[in-house]
Scaffold this active site. Sequence first.
Site, PDB file in Angstrom:
ATOM      1  CG  ASP A  12       1.865   0.817   3.898  1.00 47.40           C
ATOM      2  OD1 ASP A  12       2.972   0.599   3.401  1.00 47.40           O
ATOM      3  OD2 ASP A  12       1.644   1.706   4.745  1.00 47.40           O
ATOM      4  CG  ASP A  14       7.141   1.597   7.582  1.00 47.35           C
ATOM      5  OD1 ASP A  14       7.340   1.099   8.694  1.00 47.35           O
ATOM      6  OD2 ASP A  14       7.923   1.447   6.612  1.00 47.35           O
ATOM      7  CG  ASP A 174       0.041   5.238   5.792  1.00 49.79           C
ATOM      8  OD1 ASP A 174       0.563   4.253   5.216  1.00 49.79           O
ATOM      9  OD2 ASP A 174       0.702   6.217   6.170  1.00 49.79           O
TER      10      ASP A 174
END
Length: 232
Positions: A12, A14, A174
Site C-alpha cells: 500500500d 498512504d 496499514d
Amino acid sequence: MTTDLLRLVIFDCDGTLVDSQHAIAHCMDHAFAEHGLDCPGLEKTRTIIGLSLPEAIAQLARPAMLETTLIEAVTNSYKSAFFTLRQSPDFFEPLFPGVLEVINTLDQRGWLSGVATGKARRGLDAVLDRNNLSKRFVTLQTCDNHPSKPHPSMLEAAMMETGVDPRCCAMIGDTTFDIEMGRAAGMLSIGVAWGYHDREKLQSAGAHAVIDHFDQLPAILDDLWKPAAETA
C-alpha cells in the site's frame, strides 16, 4: 525462471510507504467546506485512507447520503486541492523509516515489488518520483482502473502482470481494507502498526502478522513464505 519461483510483495502507499495523513485531511476538509459540508477532520479522515475517493467521501459524509453528483463534485474539489498543495515548494509526504533499506533487501532476496493504492496514478507517480522510487516496482495498481479496496481487483491485476501465483504473494498495508483485499486475493496479508488503523483492527481483519518496524518485514516474509512455498 519458472512462475512458481517468482515471489511478489505488494505495498500500500498512504500509511505504509509514506505518511500523507495531514495532506489528505487538509484537502478533504477543503473539499467538504467548498460544498457547504461539515469538515470531517483528521481523526475521521484517517479511518477511510486507502479507499477510492468517491467511496471515502461517501463514508465520511455518513449518516447523510450524498447525491452521486455531489460526491463527484467533492471528489473533483479534493483532487484540485491536492494538485495545488503538491505545487507548494515545502510540500512533503515523508517516507516512513526503513522503506528504502527494506526494498533493497527484498530485491536482493529475489522478491519482486509492487504497489496497490487508493491513490490516483498521478498522485502515486508524484510520490514515487519525489522519493526516487519510480523504477523500484514492477507493477503499479491504482484506483483509476479498479474498484475500491477491499475488492481484490488491483491484486489480481498485479498477479496477472507479473505471472506470480497468489500463494507466492504478500500484501503489506496499514488498514483493514488492505488486509481484507489481500485475503480476498488468496495471498499473505501483513499489517503495519505505524499507519492509520490500529493493530487490533488489522488482526481482526485477518492479518497473518502485524509488524512494528519496517526492518521486521524480510524476516516475517521468510517465516510465512515457508509454509506458503510448500503448498505452491
